[in-house]
Design an enzyme around this catalytic site. Structure first.
Site, PDB file in Angstrom:
ATOM      1  N   ILE A  34     -20.816 -27.982  -3.917  1.00  0.00           N
ATOM      2  CA  ILE A  34     -22.147 -27.419  -3.665  1.00  0.00           C
ATOM      3  C   ILE A  34     -23.252 -28.224  -4.370  1.00  0.00           C
ATOM      4  O   ILE A  34     -24.393 -28.242  -3.923  1.00  0.00           O
ATOM      5  CB  ILE A  34     -22.168 -25.919  -4.050  1.00  0.00           C
ATOM      6  N   GLY A  95     -14.856 -30.137 -19.923  1.00  0.00           N
ATOM      7  CA  GLY A  95     -16.004 -29.871 -19.055  1.00  0.00           C
ATOM      8  C   GLY A  95     -15.677 -29.026 -17.838  1.00  0.00           C
ATOM      9  O   GLY A  95     -16.425 -29.029 -16.855  1.00  0.00           O
ATOM     10  N   HIS A 102      -8.820 -27.865  -9.652  1.00  0.00           N
ATOM     11  CA  HIS A 102      -9.441 -28.617  -8.555  1.00  0.00           C
ATOM     12  C   HIS A 102      -9.561 -30.079  -8.914  1.00  0.00           C
ATOM     13  O   HIS A 102      -9.805 -30.418 -10.067  1.00  0.00           O
ATOM     14  CB  HIS A 102     -10.823 -28.048  -8.207  1.00  0.00           C
TER      15      HIS A 102
HETATM   16  P1  5GP Z   1     -15.675 -28.352 -12.905  1.00  0.00           P
HETATM   17  O1  5GP Z   1     -16.790 -28.596 -13.869  1.00  0.00           O
HETATM   18  O2  5GP Z   1     -15.014 -27.010 -13.123  1.00  0.00           O
HETATM   19  O3  5GP Z   1     -14.680 -29.486 -12.848  1.00  0.00           O
HETATM   20  O4  5GP Z   1     -16.336 -28.373 -11.481  1.00  0.00           O
HETATM   21  C1  5GP Z   1     -16.655 -27.243 -10.741  1.00  0.00           C
HETATM   22  C2  5GP Z   1     -17.369 -27.731  -9.512  1.00  0.00           C
HETATM   23  O5  5GP Z   1     -17.441 -26.669  -8.577  1.00  0.00           O
HETATM   24  C3  5GP Z   1     -18.813 -28.178  -9.769  1.00  0.00           C
HETATM   25  O6  5GP Z   1     -18.972 -29.528  -9.386  1.00  0.00           O
HETATM   26  C4  5GP Z   1     -19.664 -27.212  -8.931  1.00  0.00           C
HETATM   27  O7  5GP Z   1     -20.766 -27.836  -8.321  1.00  0.00           O
HETATM   28  C5  5GP Z   1     -18.658 -26.714  -7.893  1.00  0.00           C
HETATM   29  N1  5GP Z   1     -18.916 -25.357  -7.425  1.00  0.00           N
HETATM   30  C6  5GP Z   1     -19.132 -24.255  -8.210  1.00  0.00           C
HETATM   31  N2  5GP Z   1     -19.315 -23.176  -7.442  1.00  0.00           N
HETATM   32  C7  5GP Z   1     -19.216 -23.595  -6.146  1.00  0.00           C
HETATM   33  C8  5GP Z   1     -19.322 -22.913  -4.899  1.00  0.00           C
HETATM   34  O8  5GP Z   1     -19.531 -21.706  -4.805  1.00  0.00           O
HETATM   35  N3  5GP Z   1     -19.159 -23.665  -3.789  1.00  0.00           N
HETATM   36  C9  5GP Z   1     -18.891 -25.011  -3.834  1.00  0.00           C
HETATM   37  N4  5GP Z   1     -18.762 -25.648  -2.676  1.00  0.00           N
HETATM   38  N5  5GP Z   1     -18.786 -25.683  -5.000  1.00  0.00           N
HETATM   39  C10 5GP Z   1     -18.952 -24.977  -6.139  1.00  0.00           C
END
Ligand code: 5GP
Ligand code: ZN
Length: 115
Positions: A34, A95, A102
């Site tokens: 997103i 982070g 994911h």
């Molecule tokens: P992390 O920091 O946990 O590795 O990354 C989480 C990622 O999930 C971030 O890049 C953030 O932009 C993405 N993200 C969080 N909420 C949503 C959502 O509701 N939809 C989508 N498509 N991406 C999301």
């Protein structure tokens, strides 16, 4: 727990939160981030709720293998032809913001927003 009702990515898998999907099979889902850092930025997730890499066991190895093999395939399909970056953030110091495992796959021409 195979599904966490409070998890945002489990809600995306269930279709309760919309996403721009790029791939889906029985085990995996991929969709556009997103807040993309790069011209192409997708997230590859297992449908099984695994909070982070800390939770992984030997039994998950084939699933991680499938995620890794899917990344270059999706990058190619999305027009990324000059390399890409894959990232898995784990835990607070890693982070990680969303506690459903994911893999980020990012590509496209530079400059990027981050990284
Ligand atoms: P992390 O920091 O946990 O590795 O990354 C989480 C990622 O999930 C971030 O890049 C953030 O932009 C993405 N993200 C969080 N909420 C949503 C959502 O509701 N939809 C989508 N498509 N991406 C999301
Ligand atoms: Zn989840």
């Amino acid at each position: 727990m195979s599904h966490d009702p409070n998890c945002i990515f489990c809600k995306i898998i269930a279709g309760q939160i919309p996403s721009k999907k790029v791939y889906e099979d029985e085990e995996l889902l991929a969709f556009h981030d997103i807040h993309p850092w790069a011209p192409v930025h997708v997230l590859i997730i297992p449908k099984l709720h695994i909070a982070s890499m800390v939770e992984l066991t030997e039994a998950h190895a084939p699933l991680l293998g499938k995620m890794s093999v899917l990344a270059p395939k999706l990058m190619r399909e999305l027009g990324v032809s000059n390399g890409f970056r894959t990232v898995i953030n784990t835990g607070p110091d890693g982070g990680q913001e969303v506690y459903h495992l994911h893999m980020h796959a990012m590509g496209g021409p530079r400059p990027w927003l981050k990284g």
